[in-house]
Design an enzyme around this catalytic site. Structure first.
Site, PDB file in Angstrom:
ATOM      1  N   ASP A 388       0.857  -1.187   0.000  1.00 40.05           N
ATOM      2  CA  ASP A 388       0.000   0.000   0.000  1.00 40.05           C
ATOM      3  C   ASP A 388       0.897   1.243   0.000  1.00 40.05           C
ATOM      4  O   ASP A 388       2.113   1.150   0.201  1.00 40.05           O
ATOM      5  CB  ASP A 388      -0.895  -0.022   1.248  1.00 40.05           C
ATOM      6  CG  ASP A 388      -2.094   0.901   1.136  1.00 40.05           C
ATOM      7  OD1 ASP A 388      -2.330   1.459   0.050  1.00 40.05           O
ATOM      8  OD2 ASP A 388      -2.808   1.060   2.145  1.00 40.05           O
ATOM      9  N   GLU A 391       2.749   4.861  -4.174  1.00 45.26           N
ATOM     10  CA  GLU A 391       2.784   5.734  -5.362  1.00 45.26           C
ATOM     11  C   GLU A 391       4.124   6.469  -5.557  1.00 45.26           C
ATOM     12  O   GLU A 391       4.418   6.743  -6.742  1.00 45.26           O
ATOM     13  CB  GLU A 391       1.643   6.750  -5.280  1.00 45.26           C
ATOM     14  CG  GLU A 391       0.260   6.142  -5.346  1.00 45.26           C
ATOM     15  CD  GLU A 391      -0.158   5.434  -4.058  1.00 45.26           C
ATOM     16  OE1 GLU A 391      -0.951   4.485  -4.133  1.00 45.26           O
ATOM     17  OE2 GLU A 391       0.338   5.844  -2.985  1.00 45.26           O
ATOM     18  N   ASP A 464      -8.870   3.972  -2.338  1.00 46.95           N
ATOM     19  CA  ASP A 464      -9.740   4.403  -1.243  1.00 46.95           C
ATOM     20  C   ASP A 464     -11.028   5.026  -1.777  1.00 46.95           C
ATOM     21  O   ASP A 464     -11.148   6.251  -1.916  1.00 46.95           O
ATOM     22  CB  ASP A 464      -9.002   5.391  -0.340  1.00 46.95           C
ATOM     23  CG  ASP A 464      -7.825   4.736   0.365  1.00 46.95           C
ATOM     24  OD1 ASP A 464      -7.806   3.498   0.463  1.00 46.95           O
ATOM     25  OD2 ASP A 464      -6.921   5.467   0.820  1.00 46.95           O
TER      26      ASP A 464
END
Length: 756
Positions: A388, A391, A464
């Site tokens: 997670d 990015e 999300d």
């Protein structure tokens, strides 16, 4: 390929294949034209938008006042300010760009990740589509802004042909799309006005490395793209089941209670997940000894019930000189640095953090080694991983990510490879789990960030999302866009990550989620608990039914993923992929529908995505086709839009006539054959977890063929010359259901191979 001729403009024409493909290259001005069957299909630099800024030396110190203005303009390109952040460009402006013309096309798809319609919109009067991986909580709907991952690949489709355009660049990228019409000369020398799509690619840095894929069919284009970037990894079978996740489960007792709850309410599931709170103060590869004193025992407890545990592992490392993992990474120079050469410090869940430089092969190898059982204390071979925040996410950073002038392995600026950062962590994690098993076991790793080629590694999800009907509805085109660019193992969190869904929305989301490749329920810790049995008997029963139907179709799903793994056909597809000449399937209605296809699109699904719906409109394509309602067994003819009454228990799902679908009720297989003259379907089987299917050819591929009243089960070798695919699954075909039988047969005879 051969040189065909040079024309008056000193252009060279190259021909390949049997002569149906040509490329004409003109030097001044530069123009590339690709011909298919004598007609221009694609052109590059038709509008003269080719742009390539070369690397420059930094500007010298100002010499006199006379050149002050010119010098300041130049420095404006070397130094850029965004809010409070200053971006220093070590090599100056290095952008690249090129225009593509796609002739005869007015429908373009792909280019994830955006929360937008399936068909890309014309951007002439708005913002271009952006590809820049960012942590975007509660992202905007119907926006061209980039989200968590980027795949700079799109497909253009017409009734006559499908082509692909791939712009291989990992820096921030923009794409303008313009739909137009253009007068062209046909092969008959007459003029005709045809649709035309103009694309303009622009990237902040890097090189121009672009590909035109000529199809001609959608399946050919999928295959050509897979040959460039890789095929979808064959996932372990358990990962196609239901996953239960929350940020976060409290402790071992909580996990065991949730696990027992699924058994108590007869809801199947395969995986339970732990978020950051399972670690010791957000130090990855550790366990909180108060909350999880016996992680090995917990994993064994789950394993005895044939279930797995997934834990989170993010790319940021807590700054803590007393922590061995941090100290080792620092001593070895494994962290990203800032433009001054110092360790780049950002903030994320642990507080002050450094970020591993996954672009370095040495760092990736070291990170992979951390998953070894003797290093990752408390782990077992049934533990899998969730990447997670990769990015990468940096709290308080520019756009909540890493500065573009941070420096990676080899002195490469972050701007050059931003969209690849998460891909590299995903790669290192996958390699770590494979190495942990001695190269024997298939890993499961979910990543939030992705790039072209991420399909080789595992699964991704849409990040999300919020618990609203709009997010449920937009998840369908988002997943279809991922699927057609090769990222087939994808899903959206059921129920929405944030906000509390009403019971109707939760039911509809489970119904839709059960028909998506990756099926996970997830919610934030600030939200109410969301285990399926907490909303009353009616909701529990509806969710149980949706999840059970997923498990019933697992043999079919696994067969679809084998097809994706070997021939690049995605398990979920827009209707136009299978009905490529029917223009009704090109338009927005296909956003609401998707086919689960094997051997000619066997299932068509239309999830209900509106509150209080009592009817839905379903496009049943294919004039002359038969479609069977899976729930009622009623037959409908194709080539029309059906108005179907629905209740809260209804999931519009249709089986195409002429197909055979395998389902399972432990331990046996049962088949559903839908009649339309003949019927055909496949079943792929292996051990579900190892690489033996690849390394030892331990698999079975069976073809079911129904002709003239005879249903045959035939062995399918992997190729016409290779008969080595052998696997004894121990399961039997217990029963066969025939849809569309007009009268009861007088007798049924079963013949077993090797018996009279």
């Amino acid at each position: 390929m051969r040189v065909e001729k040079k024309d008056k403009k000193n252009a060279v024409t190259l021909t390949w294949g049997t002569g149906q493909y040509q490329i004409r290259i003109q030097a001044h001005p530069l123009l590339l034209q690709v011909f298919c069957d004598g007609e221009v299909t694609a052109s590059l630099n038709e509008q003269g938008r080719l742009f390539f800024e070369t690397v420059k030396d930094p500007p010298k110190q100002r010499i006199s006042e006379a050149d002050k203005d010119e010098q300041e303009d130049s420095e404006g390109l070397w130094r850029e300010t965004f809010k409070k952040f200053v971006d220093i460009k070590a090599n100056g402006p290095t952008s690249v760009g090129l225009d593509f013309g796609l002739h005869g096309f007015s429908h373009v798809y792909g280019l994830p990740e955006h929360a937008d319609t399936l068909r890309l919109k014309d951007t002439s009067d708005g913002e271009p589509y952006r590809l820049y991986n960012l942590d975007v909580f509660g992202y905007s709907i119907h926006s061209p802004l980039g989200l968590y991952g980027s795949v700079p690949f799109l497909l253009a489709h017409s009734p006559d042909r499908t082509v692909g355009a791939f712009w291989l660049n990992a820096s921030e990228t923009l794409l303008d799309v313009q739909y137009d019409c253009k007068k062209v000369k046909t092969k008959q020398c007459s003029s005709e006005v045809l649709p035309h799509t103009n694309l303009r690619w622009m990237s902040e840095s890097g090189v121009i490395d672009s590909f035109i894929l000529l199809g001609p069919s959608p399946s050919h284009t999928f295959l050509q793209y897979a040959e460039l970037t890789g095929y979808q990894a064959l996932p372990p079978l358990f990962s196609l089941g239901y996953h239960q996740c929350r940020w976060s489960y409290d402790d071992e007792a909580d996990v065991k209670a949730v696990d027992a709850g699924f058994d108590r309410h007869a809801i199947p599931y395969d995986v339970i997940w732990l978020d950051i709170e399972h670690t010791r103060q957000n130090r990855y590869f550790t366990w909180d000894s108060q909350l999880f004193p016996d992680p090995v025992g917990l994993q064994r407890h789950l394993q005895e019930r044939e279930r797995k545990l997934v834990v989170i592992s993010d790319p940021h490392i807590k700054v803590d000189p007393s922590w061995e993992l941090y100290s080792e990474a620092q001593d070895r120079g494994y962290f990203v640095r800032d433009r001054e050469g110092k360790l780049y410090n950002g903030r994320c869940w642990p507080g002050e953090s450094c970020y591993l430089d996954f672009t370095s092969p040495e760092v990736r190898a070291w990170y992979s080694s951390l998953f070894a059982l003797d290093k990752y204390k408390g782990s077992t071979d049934s533990l899998h991983v969730w990447n997670d925040m990769n990015e990468p996410s940096v709290f308080g950073g520019p756009e909540q990510t890493m500065p573009k002038d941070a420096v990676h392995h080899g002195g490469v600026e972050h701007r050059e490879l931003h969209n690849l950062y998460g891909f590299y962590q995903h790669l290192a994690t996958v390699e770590g789990l494979i190495s942990r098993s001695g190269g024997l076991e298939r890993p499961f790793v979910l990543s939030r960030s992705f790039f072209a080629g991420s399909q080789r590694l595992g699964a991704v999800w849409t990040g999300d999302n919020l618990a609203t009907w709009e997010y449920l509805k937009i998840s369908i085109p988002m997943l279809l866009s991922l699927s057609i660019v090769g990222v087939a193992f994808c899903g959206a969190d059921v129920g929405g990550f944030f906000q509390d869904p009403k019971p109707e929305l939760l039911i509809r989301w489970y119904q839709a989620g059960s028909l998506q490749p990756f099926f996970r329920g997830h919610s934030a810790k600030m939200m109410k608990r969301r285990e399926p049995w907490l909303f009353g008997d009616t909701v529990t029963a509806a969710i149980r039914n949706a999840v059970q139907q997923r498990y019933c179709l697992l043999p079919y799903w696994y067969t679809l993923f084998h097809q994706a793994h070997t021939s690049a056909k995605p398990p979920i597809r827009p209707l136009w992929v299978e009905f490529s000449k029917e223009q009704d399937t090109f338009t927005s209605i296909s956003i609401m529908q998707f086919c689960y296809c094997h051997s000619g699109s066997a299932l068509l699904a239309c999830p209900v995505t509106d509150p209080g719906a009592t009817k839905v409109k379903v496009l049943l394509p294919g004039s002359g086709e038969n479609w069977y309602d899976v729930q009622t067994k009623r037959i409908y003819s194709g080539g029309r839009t059906l108005s179907l009454a629905v209740t809260l228990d209804t999931v519009p799902l249709f089986q195409r006539g002429g197909t055979v679908i395998p389902r399972r009720t432990k331990p046996d297989i049962f088949l559903t054959a839908s009649l339309q003259g003949c019927a055909e379907g496949y079943l792929y089987l292996d051990d579900g977890h190892s690489f033996n299917y690849r390394d030892k050819k331990h698999f079975a591929l069976r073809r079911f063929s129904l002709q003239k009243g005879h249903l045959n089960c035939l062995f399918c070798p992997p190729s016409c010359t290779d008969n080595t695919g052998q696997f004894d699954s121990g399961c039997l075909v217990q029963s066969v259901t025939f849809l569309g039988v007009k009268k009861k047969p007088s007798a049924v005879t079963t013949l077993l191979s090797g018996e009279n």
